[in-house]
Enzyme design. Structure first.
Site, short mmCIF file in Angstrom:
data_model
loop_
_atom_site.label_atom_id
_atom_site.label_comp_id
_atom_site.label_asym_id
_atom_site.label_seq_id
_atom_site.Cartn_x
_atom_site.Cartn_y
_atom_site.Cartn_z
N HIS A 327 -7.31 0.50 -16.77
CA HIS A 327 -7.34 -0.85 -17.00
C HIS A 327 -7.54 -2.08 -18.07
O HIS A 327 -6.30 -2.51 -17.90
CB HIS A 327 -6.78 -1.47 -15.90
CG HIS A 327 -5.75 -2.67 -14.89
ND1 HIS A 327 -5.12 -3.42 -16.10
CD2 HIS A 327 -5.01 -2.76 -13.68
CE1 HIS A 327 -4.21 -3.51 -16.06
NE2 HIS A 327 -3.99 -3.80 -14.94
N LYS A 406 19.55 -1.77 -7.00
CA LYS A 406 19.75 -3.67 -8.23
C LYS A 406 21.07 -3.96 -7.96
O LYS A 406 21.30 -4.77 -7.56
CB LYS A 406 19.40 -3.07 -9.28
CG LYS A 406 19.19 -4.38 -10.04
CD LYS A 406 18.71 -3.73 -11.64
CE LYS A 406 19.56 -3.48 -12.61
NZ LYS A 406 19.72 -3.19 -13.75
N LYS A 410 22.00 -7.15 -6.82
CA LYS A 410 23.03 -8.53 -7.96
C LYS A 410 24.12 -9.24 -7.51
O LYS A 410 24.04 -10.52 -7.65
CB LYS A 410 22.68 -8.01 -9.19
CG LYS A 410 21.55 -7.13 -9.91
CD LYS A 410 21.32 -9.10 -10.93
CE LYS A 410 19.95 -8.18 -12.15
NZ LYS A 410 19.37 -9.25 -12.47
N LYS A 412 25.12 -9.18 -4.77
CA LYS A 412 24.44 -10.36 -3.63
C LYS A 412 23.83 -11.70 -4.21
O LYS A 412 23.54 -12.38 -3.83
CB LYS A 412 23.91 -9.83 -2.83
CG LYS A 412 24.31 -8.96 -1.66
CD LYS A 412 25.89 -9.70 -1.42
CE LYS A 412 26.62 -8.21 -0.41
NZ LYS A 412 27.46 -8.96 0.41
N LEU A 414 21.28 -12.16 -5.90
CA LEU A 414 20.15 -11.73 -5.50
C LEU A 414 19.50 -11.38 -6.25
O LEU A 414 19.30 -9.98 -7.29
CB LEU A 414 19.00 -11.41 -3.79
CG LEU A 414 20.11 -11.49 -2.67
CD1 LEU A 414 20.46 -11.27 -1.51
CD2 LEU A 414 19.89 -13.32 -2.75
N PRO A 416 16.50 -8.88 -8.09
CA PRO A 416 16.06 -7.59 -6.75
C PRO A 416 14.46 -7.94 -6.55
O PRO A 416 13.75 -6.86 -5.83
CB PRO A 416 16.44 -6.56 -7.75
CG PRO A 416 16.91 -7.08 -9.24
CD PRO A 416 17.40 -8.52 -9.09
N TYR A 439 -0.55 -11.23 -4.29
CA TYR A 439 -1.23 -11.53 -6.03
C TYR A 439 0.26 -11.07 -6.38
O TYR A 439 0.42 -9.14 -6.38
CB TYR A 439 -2.61 -11.10 -6.37
CG TYR A 439 -1.74 -10.20 -8.25
CD1 TYR A 439 -3.37 -11.58 -8.97
CD2 TYR A 439 -2.01 -9.36 -9.00
CE1 TYR A 439 -3.11 -11.16 -10.25
CE2 TYR A 439 -1.67 -9.29 -10.02
CZ TYR A 439 -2.65 -9.94 -10.89
OH TYR A 439 -2.59 -10.05 -12.14
N THR A 441 2.43 -10.04 -9.95
CA THR A 441 2.05 -9.52 -11.82
C THR A 441 2.96 -10.62 -12.52
O THR A 441 4.24 -10.28 -12.52
CB THR A 441 1.41 -8.40 -12.48
OG1 THR A 441 0.58 -7.67 -11.40
CG2 THR A 441 0.94 -8.93 -13.42
N THR A 452 -1.72 -11.14 -17.87
CA THR A 452 -1.13 -11.67 -17.54
C THR A 452 -1.33 -12.83 -16.59
O THR A 452 -2.60 -13.76 -17.07
CB THR A 452 -1.30 -10.64 -15.72
OG1 THR A 452 -2.78 -10.70 -16.17
CG2 THR A 452 -0.67 -9.48 -16.38
#
Length: 612
Positions: A327, A406, A410, A412, A414, A416, A439, A441, A452
């Site tokens: 990472h 999704k 979408k 509604k 909202l 996702p 947390y 990102t 980030t």
């Protein structure tokens, strides 16, 4: 339109790097106000009052001085955080990074043309390698499209870290070696490292000026597999990369002192394009259940993974693939890019190679044979034992929720991503009876070398909504109202974090400024509420959206009593992957995922039944 297309293909991958804005330092008062808001769910009245006083004192005193010094630093650097972040988040960390820092995920080809099937791994492997290396060639020619939000280009620097990149252990701090060059910059390594049954092989992927073809890759992989199957296993030098960092650094120094040729061999692995790992396992995987493959990608054979490589492409004997990546040099979105590119190519070609079957007379792969002694062999077996013991302590639950995705959220109105984050908050609250500091990102790639920022989804609004959901006397309308307030807060925070106005990295910058100036740690950072709310890497929920494609991954929890939680979003489903430590009696990844799926239904029901 045609002109526009022609123009867009002329865009070079890294052409906007010099014109990206510098990473800003947010106003101190704004950051501290946001910090105070974020600790509220974890404090009683008295504790909150005390923290408020500490913050006020910090803002008027040492905090203001540190902020000025940070602004000075930012004047001389296009990204004031970059070097600090790399060191503090990755290179100074001493715990074994292969398990604790790396991210891993399955290749999605099993969902279409490549379901698990014994005996297909070499042929499929040669095709997957070819597509990966076509991407490498596109990157060298700067033909990988620039990521944009609308017309705004994002930073592409992390893409330079995908190939020919490796972390090298140090006694107190590791370093990153990056050998990748674009064509205009000059020579770039073109050899691949293949790890199989404790042995290491390398071969060049360019022959007579062109990329070798899948039938030629097949010849090289077959040669390696046959050799490894008929001869004894190798020493498994790679297992050392799974060790505690200082221990690995010392073992590496000792290995080089045994024979200077060992350094040449290590450098060949470090500079290789990436590592192709040939594993003997055959993990179970279906489009609905990823748990076993994710578990094996984390806890498989440490002698065939080079934990410090930015990219280990892993093949299993049932023709299933995945990756395990360091990472430190880049974030998961780079891997999502290449994995999606390869998956689309495999789909386009129906999982087959449609070109020439001709195989040129290539040199056979070269084996890298290390000089070892009893001490190194003992270090290797210790490293393996330590890794396998630690890995067996991990629990993974990774499933697809297929009732909706999704499209419906979408519809509604909202978001996702927020939908999943709030479901996680509710699930954690129901399982543990308290709010979970979290947390998520947020990306800051609008800025030069941006990576980030931390978004903290456990807001006062989210907790209030969870309480209403658990209160039998609350009406549907009240519950819906509270949920929409939590949505609005989350969406606002995501916008702020992405535009460089989060507060976690700012607070880190102030702390590191104090350290560099030799000043004592300000009280703000020793206040119990700082770590209880997640500060200093203490988030109980460590989460990230992997994207809106077919790619899934996961990391291990940040803390012993926490969870790692990665997810991706499609039109018709949400795929989630959750990790926990078995040795923690209070966490349970399976239970949490089931509760998240329940929360999805409850939230959708609220939108369907409550009348506005």
């Amino acid at each position: 339109m045609e002109n526009q297309l022609a123009k867009s293909t002329e865009e070079r991958t890294f052409q906007y790097q010099d014109s990206l804005p510098s990473l800003p330092v947010p106003p101190l008062e704004e950051s501290l106000k946001k910090y105070l808001e974020s600790v509220k769910p974890f404090a009683n009245e008295e504790e909150y009052k005390k923290t408020e006083e500490i913050v006020q004192k910090f803002q008027n005193g040492i905090g203001a001085e540190l902020h000025q010094k940070l602004l000075e630093r930012a004047k001389g650097k296009r990204n004031w955080l970059e070097e600090w972040w790399l060191n503090v988040a990755y290179l100074d960390v001493r715990i074994p990074s292969q398990l604790n820092v790396n991210f891993a995920g399955p290749s999605p080809h099993f969902e279409h043309y490549w379901p698990p099937k014994e005996g297909t791994h070499l042929e499929r492997g040669s095709i997957i390698l070819w597509h990966n290396l076509n991407y490498w060639q596109l990157l060298r020619k700067e033909k990988v499209p620039v990521d944009k939000v609308g017309n705004t280009p994002l930073d592409m620097n992390q893409f330079r870290m995908l190939f020919s990149t490796c972390k090298v252990p140090g006694i107190t701090r590791d370093s990153i070696m990056n050998y990748f060059r674009t064509e205009s910059e000059g020579h770039s390594p073109s050899h691949l490292a293949v790890l199989c049954r404790g042995r290491v092989f390398v071969f060049d992927v360019i022959h007579e000026g062109s990329l070798i073809t899948p039938p030629e890759f097949l010849r090289q992989l077959t040669h390696i597999q046959e050799k490894c199957r008929r001869e004894p296993e190798g020493p498994g030098i790679a297992a050392l990369t799974s060790e505690e960092r200082t221990r690995w650094a010392k073992a590496r120094e000792y290995l080089i002192s045994l024979d200077p040729e060992n350094l040449t061999l290590l450098e060949k692995i470090q500079s290789s394009l990436f590592v192709y790992s040939m594993e003997d396992g055959r993990p179970h995987v279906t489009p609905e259940d990823y748990s076993q493959i994710i578990s094996i990608l984390f806890s498989g054979d440490p002698t065939v993974r080079w934990g410090d490589k930015s990219y280990n492409l892993i093949s299993f004997s049932n023709g299933v693939f995945g990756c395990n990546c360091d990472h430190a040099p880049y974030d998961a979105m780079v891997m999502v890019h290449i994995a999606h590119y390869v998956d689309e190519k495999i789909l386009e070609n129906e999982g087959r190679w449609k070109g020439s079957e001709k195989v040129r007379d290539l040199p056979f792969p070269e084996e890298l044979v290390f000089t070892v002694d009893e001490k190194i062999l003992n270090d290797i077996s210790q490293a393996k034992a330590q890794y396998l013991k630690e890995a067996s302590n991990l629990q993974f639950a990774a499933y697809a929720f297929t009732s909706f995705g999704k499209k419906l959220t979408k519809k509604k109105k909202l978001h996702p991503d927020t939908f999943i984050q709030l479901a996680l908050q509710l699930a954690y609250y129901r399982l543990h009876g308290r709010p979970g500091c979290c947390y998520e990102t947020a990306m800051t790639r609008y800025f030069y070398h941006g990576r980030t920022e931390t978004l903290r989804p456990c807001t006062t609004e989210a907790v209030r909504w969870c309480q209403f959901m658990q209160d039998p006397s609350a009406s549907l309308l009240e519950r819906q109202q509270k949920m929409l307030e939590a949505f609005a807060k989350h969406n606002k925070m995501m916008k702020e974090c992405s535009s460089g106005r989060g507060f976690d990295r700012h607070l880190l910058g102030l702390l590191l400024t104090a350290r560099e100036e030799g000043l004592p740690t300000p009280e703000l950072y020793t206040d119990p509420l700082f770590s209880r709310s997640g500060g200093g890497g203490n988030f109980v929920l460590s989460t990230s959206l992997v994207g809106y494609l077919r790619i899934q991954g996961v990391v291990v929890p940040m803390v012993h009593n926490g969870y790692g939680f990665f997810y991706h979003i499609r039109d018709d489903r949400f795929v989630v992957a959750c990790s926990a430590w078995k040795s923690c009696p209070e966490t349970d990844a399976e239970k949490l995922v089931q509760l998240i799926f329940h929360a999805f239904h409850d939230m959708m029901q609220l939108m369907n039944t409550a009348h506005l």
